[in-house]
Design a protein around this motif. Structure first.
Motif, PDB file in Angstrom:
ATOM      1  N   LEU A  28       9.542  17.926  35.984  1.00 34.96           N
ATOM      2  CA  LEU A  28       9.935  17.838  34.479  1.00 34.96           C
ATOM      3  C   LEU A  28       9.113  16.494  33.943  1.00 34.96           C
ATOM      4  O   LEU A  28       8.827  15.625  34.747  1.00 34.96           O
ATOM      5  CB  LEU A  28      11.258  17.638  34.407  1.00 34.96           C
ATOM      6  CG  LEU A  28      12.227  19.078  34.402  1.00 34.96           C
ATOM      7  CD1 LEU A  28      12.116  19.794  35.760  1.00 34.96           C
ATOM      8  CD2 LEU A  28      13.732  18.611  34.019  1.00 34.96           C
ATOM      9  N   PRO A  34       4.876   6.759  35.200  1.00 37.52           N
ATOM     10  CA  PRO A  34       3.235   6.810  35.199  1.00 37.52           C
ATOM     11  C   PRO A  34       2.595   8.032  35.560  1.00 37.52           C
ATOM     12  O   PRO A  34       2.914   8.773  36.610  1.00 37.52           O
ATOM     13  CB  PRO A  34       2.790   5.526  36.000  1.00 37.52           C
ATOM     14  CG  PRO A  34       4.113   4.805  36.258  1.00 37.52           C
ATOM     15  CD  PRO A  34       5.264   5.784  36.193  1.00 37.52           C
ATOM     16  N   VAL A  38       2.757  10.394  39.270  1.00 37.76           N
ATOM     17  CA  VAL A  38       3.036  11.826  39.297  1.00 37.76           C
ATOM     18  C   VAL A  38       1.891  12.506  40.121  1.00 37.76           C
ATOM     19  O   VAL A  38       2.228  13.385  40.891  1.00 37.76           O
ATOM     20  CB  VAL A  38       2.997  12.415  38.064  1.00 37.76           C
ATOM     21  CG1 VAL A  38       3.453  13.884  37.944  1.00 37.76           C
ATOM     22  CG2 VAL A  38       4.405  11.782  37.207  1.00 37.76           C
ATOM     23  N   VAL A  60       2.610  19.578  33.052  1.00 40.28           N
ATOM     24  CA  VAL A  60       4.042  18.876  33.044  1.00 40.28           C
ATOM     25  C   VAL A  60       4.004  18.112  31.483  1.00 40.28           C
ATOM     26  O   VAL A  60       4.853  18.218  30.672  1.00 40.28           O
ATOM     27  CB  VAL A  60       4.639  18.195  34.117  1.00 40.28           C
ATOM     28  CG1 VAL A  60       5.768  17.717  34.001  1.00 40.28           C
ATOM     29  CG2 VAL A  60       4.410  19.156  35.431  1.00 40.28           C
TER      30      VAL A  60
HETATM   31  N1  TYC Z   1       4.902  11.633  30.188  1.00 42.28           N
HETATM   32  C1  TYC Z   1       4.574  10.780  31.207  1.00 42.28           C
HETATM   33  C2  TYC Z   1       3.772   9.507  30.437  1.00 42.28           C
HETATM   34  O1  TYC Z   1       3.248   9.947  29.439  1.00 42.28           O
HETATM   35  C3  TYC Z   1       3.733  11.285  32.380  1.00 42.28           C
HETATM   36  C4  TYC Z   1       4.443  12.264  33.257  1.00 42.28           C
HETATM   37  C5  TYC Z   1       3.835  13.518  33.731  1.00 42.28           C
HETATM   38  C6  TYC Z   1       5.778  12.065  33.549  1.00 42.28           C
HETATM   39  C7  TYC Z   1       4.657  14.474  34.498  1.00 42.28           C
HETATM   40  C8  TYC Z   1       6.481  13.093  34.264  1.00 42.28           C
HETATM   41  O2  TYC Z   1       6.321  15.099  35.577  1.00 42.28           O
HETATM   42  C9  TYC Z   1       5.963  14.242  34.868  1.00 42.28           C
HETATM   43  N2  TYC Z   1       3.642   8.585  31.218  1.00 42.28           N
END
Ligand code: TYC
Length: 101
Positions: A28, A34, A38, A60
């Motif tokens: 999710l 970071p 991931v 994601v």
């Molecule tokens: N949205 C996070 C960010 O901008 C990156 C992210 C991607 C976090 C996938 C969780 O499951 C994930 N750093």
């Protein structure tokens, strides 16, 4: 040659055997974990290449959720728990969940 009762009942049992249910293991999105962490998680726990892992991470990130792998129940549960433990150990809020495919 005619089959015996024993052979018939073995065949009946075989016909009843269903393949194990499969489960999607999904990550999710969140605002804090970071991207690099991931990608490494997807490579380490789901056996994906760097390129595949990056694609899944970006899906994601943009769509809120993405499937990292599809497994029988016990394996899906183990992977989900491994990811959650690893994320907690690194103090990231990354969430992982499973659902029947
Ligand atoms: N949205 C996070 C960010 O901008 C990156 C992210 C991607 C976090 C996938 C969780 O499951 C994930 N750093």
């Amino acid at each position: 040659m005619a089959s015996t009762k024993h052979q018939d009942s073995n065949l009946a049992e075989l016909a009843k055997t269903k393949p194990p249910a499969l489960y999607n293991v999904m990550l999710l999105n969140d605002d804090y974990t970071p991207m690099e962490f991931v990608v490494e998680v997807i490579q380490r726990f789901f056996g994906k290449s760097r390129e595949q892992a990056t694609q899944i991470m970006l899906k994601v990130h943009t769509e809120g959720m993405g499937v990292c792998g599809v497994y029988p129940h016990g394996i899906a549960e183990t992977k989900t728990n491994q990811v959650l433990t690893h994320a907690r150990e690194h103090q990231h809020p990354l969430q992982c969940t499973m659902e029947e495919a």
